[in-house]
Design a protein around this motif. Sequence first.
Motif, mmCIF file in Angstrom:
data_model
loop_
_atom_site.group_PDB
_atom_site.id
_atom_site.type_symbol
_atom_site.label_atom_id
_atom_site.label_comp_id
_atom_site.label_asym_id
_atom_site.label_seq_id
_atom_site.Cartn_x
_atom_site.Cartn_y
_atom_site.Cartn_z
ATOM 1 N N ALA A 40 -6.717 5.130 -15.361
ATOM 2 C CA ALA A 40 -5.685 4.293 -14.743
ATOM 3 C C ALA A 40 -4.889 5.094 -13.727
ATOM 4 O O ALA A 40 -4.580 4.609 -12.624
ATOM 5 C CB ALA A 40 -4.755 3.735 -15.820
ATOM 6 N N GLU A 41 -4.567 6.334 -14.065
ATOM 7 C CA GLU A 41 -3.772 7.181 -13.167
ATOM 8 C C GLU A 41 -4.495 7.422 -11.848
ATOM 9 O O GLU A 41 -3.913 7.264 -10.766
ATOM 10 C CB GLU A 41 -3.462 8.515 -13.850
ATOM 11 N N ASP A 42 -5.778 7.781 -11.916
ATOM 12 C CA ASP A 42 -6.538 8.052 -10.695
ATOM 13 C C ASP A 42 -6.736 6.779 -9.877
ATOM 14 O O ASP A 42 -6.666 6.801 -8.641
ATOM 15 C CB ASP A 42 -7.905 8.662 -11.039
ATOM 16 N N PHE A 43 -6.980 5.656 -10.554
ATOM 17 C CA PHE A 43 -7.186 4.392 -9.856
ATOM 18 C C PHE A 43 -5.936 3.986 -9.083
ATOM 19 O O PHE A 43 -6.007 3.621 -7.898
ATOM 20 C CB PHE A 43 -7.553 3.307 -10.872
ATOM 21 N N LEU A 44 -4.772 4.058 -9.722
ATOM 22 C CA LEU A 44 -3.531 3.652 -9.066
ATOM 23 C C LEU A 44 -3.156 4.624 -7.942
ATOM 24 O O LEU A 44 -2.624 4.202 -6.906
ATOM 25 C CB LEU A 44 -2.408 3.557 -10.085
ATOM 26 N N LYS A 45 -3.429 5.892 -8.150
ATOM 27 C CA LYS A 45 -3.142 6.885 -7.109
ATOM 28 C C LYS A 45 -3.992 6.634 -5.870
ATOM 29 O O LYS A 45 -3.489 6.651 -4.731
ATOM 30 C CB LYS A 45 -3.396 8.296 -7.656
ATOM 31 N N GLU A 46 -5.275 6.398 -6.074
ATOM 32 C CA GLU A 46 -6.164 6.107 -4.944
ATOM 33 C C GLU A 46 -5.786 4.791 -4.279
ATOM 34 O O GLU A 46 -5.830 4.663 -3.051
ATOM 35 C CB GLU A 46 -7.616 6.064 -5.429
ATOM 36 N N LEU A 47 -5.392 3.817 -5.083
ATOM 37 C CA LEU A 47 -5.018 2.512 -4.540
ATOM 38 C C LEU A 47 -3.788 2.630 -3.647
ATOM 39 O O LEU A 47 -3.736 2.029 -2.556
ATOM 40 C CB LEU A 47 -4.744 1.540 -5.686
ATOM 41 N N GLU A 48 -2.792 3.400 -4.069
ATOM 42 C CA GLU A 48 -1.594 3.561 -3.239
ATOM 43 C C GLU A 48 -1.936 4.211 -1.901
ATOM 44 O O GLU A 48 -1.387 3.850 -0.862
ATOM 45 C CB GLU A 48 -0.532 4.385 -3.966
ATOM 46 N N GLN A 49 -2.869 5.157 -1.927
ATOM 47 C CA GLN A 49 -3.262 5.801 -0.677
ATOM 48 C C GLN A 49 -3.953 4.820 0.258
ATOM 49 O O GLN A 49 -3.684 4.799 1.464
ATOM 50 C CB GLN A 49 -4.193 6.992 -0.963
ATOM 51 N N VAL A 50 -4.832 3.982 -0.302
ATOM 52 C CA VAL A 50 -5.517 2.977 0.524
ATOM 53 C C VAL A 50 -4.501 2.017 1.142
ATOM 54 O O VAL A 50 -4.579 1.698 2.335
ATOM 55 C CB VAL A 50 -6.549 2.205 -0.323
ATOM 56 N N ILE A 51 -3.549 1.554 0.346
ATOM 57 C CA ILE A 51 -2.547 0.624 0.854
ATOM 58 C C ILE A 51 -1.654 1.299 1.891
ATOM 59 O O ILE A 51 -1.282 0.696 2.903
ATOM 60 C CB ILE A 51 -1.723 0.042 -0.302
ATOM 61 N N SER A 52 -1.331 2.571 1.658
ATOM 62 C CA SER A 52 -0.530 3.309 2.638
ATOM 63 C C SER A 52 -1.243 3.406 3.980
ATOM 64 O O SER A 52 -0.612 3.427 5.037
ATOM 65 C CB SER A 52 -0.229 4.721 2.112
ATOM 66 N N ASP A 53 -2.567 3.456 3.946
ATOM 67 C CA ASP A 53 -3.358 3.585 5.176
ATOM 68 C C ASP A 53 -3.566 2.251 5.884
ATOM 69 O O ASP A 53 -3.958 2.238 7.060
ATOM 70 C CB ASP A 53 -4.728 4.202 4.865
ATOM 71 N N THR A 54 -3.340 1.145 5.196
ATOM 72 C CA THR A 54 -3.748 -0.160 5.762
ATOM 73 C C THR A 54 -2.653 -1.205 5.842
ATOM 74 O O THR A 54 -2.845 -2.244 6.477
ATOM 75 C CB THR A 54 -4.907 -0.751 4.928
ATOM 76 N N ILE A 55 -1.492 -0.995 5.227
ATOM 77 C CA ILE A 55 -0.537 -2.093 5.086
ATOM 78 C C ILE A 55 0.088 -2.512 6.415
ATOM 79 O O ILE A 55 0.372 -3.696 6.631
ATOM 80 C CB ILE A 55 0.554 -1.754 4.045
ATOM 81 N N PHE A 56 0.288 -1.585 7.339
ATOM 82 C CA PHE A 56 0.808 -1.976 8.658
ATOM 83 C C PHE A 56 -0.180 -2.906 9.346
ATOM 84 O O PHE A 56 0.204 -3.944 9.906
ATOM 85 C CB PHE A 56 1.056 -0.731 9.519
#
Length: 394
Positions: free
Chosen positions: A228-244
Amino acid sequence: IRNEEVTLFIGSGFSLRGGAPSARDIINAIKKECPEIEQTELKDVARDYVQRLDDDREKLIDLVQNLFPRHAICDDNQKALIRLPHFRKIFTTNYDSFIEDAYAEKCLVIREERDLTQCSDNLVQIYKLHGDFVNKEGLIITEDDYNDFFENKKNSLIWAPLKLAMMNTHMVFIGYSLDDSNVFRILQHIETICGAEPREMYMIAPSTEKYKANRLKRHNIKWIQSTAEDFLKELEQVISDTIFKDYSRKKVSHQTFIEFCHIHGFNPCICEKREENDIVNIQSYNGKPVQRQISIRTQNDPFANFDLNKSGPIMEEGPLNGKYAIQIPVSNIDLFESRINGIKEIGKENIQNAGKNQNNCKRFHTFNNRLNRNPRNNNCRCQKCENEQIRNPA
């Protein structure tokens, strides 16, 4: 997830690092009090324990409650979860309060049918399917409790939001063991009440045996090998790269975009249009500093044998008005990105496509305007904001 089309289903494994007991810990504690119990599953062990106490269910609940920490502990899993506002509904079978304690006033806990009347789109909705210690009478732990829950349709109205979530969003299971028969029982019940095949479902688990993975397949659940920790960490990075990009293209809601920006310490000034959204200025939020980092990597050194004071085009606007500049062909750029407090606002794809269509050209021009402004400036220069205050004041 980026499109806010995922609902979370969280199990006890998500709370273990915060000090919550596992199902095995609860079973061992009950058997320590009553060694003659021979059952192996929690619901059966709990049922037999209550029967030996002349149906004193309250003593069972007290025993289980004492296994949990007295004070809530927000561990890395909960901290990572609340940084992702893309999840608006969370279903859980956990007895602990770790998730709602992490969200604090930003969530609504739904334990029974009457709580449904308080639902609000502005709050994360946390459905406690098995109840908790706030309402001990509604806590589901024994075999009899499960029968009431599934067969006698106790709190049947709570199944309606779950049914809608299964039909309209993808479901991600986190914190469940593939040995957990309870999760499969819930799935079977959902499949029955849905009357149709739900949307794609996924289970996050670090490892499993082949026959267990095949069991998931029979329920149309795709296994993602991760903690769960690795999944959420990777997910936040993906969203940080794409949310704008996602927000500009109206693929993520205004509320979620604003919350994500606030979590990262800045407040965007926005002009919403029919086809796209423009982020026209960036301001500090809650006094946090706004740091912009622009990274450029080229295939060769563009400054070699180049004198900015003698050659190059002259800048016609911005803080470098009247100064010489260097022009780098896009084909020579390997990396170009600008980040605000770690969140990517523009990348190489924007400069590659800036001249190909009007929207990309406008988007890159808006980025140039943002660069030329002080992030602490409260006076937005966009046309929409000239006649009204900034939509999201810091």
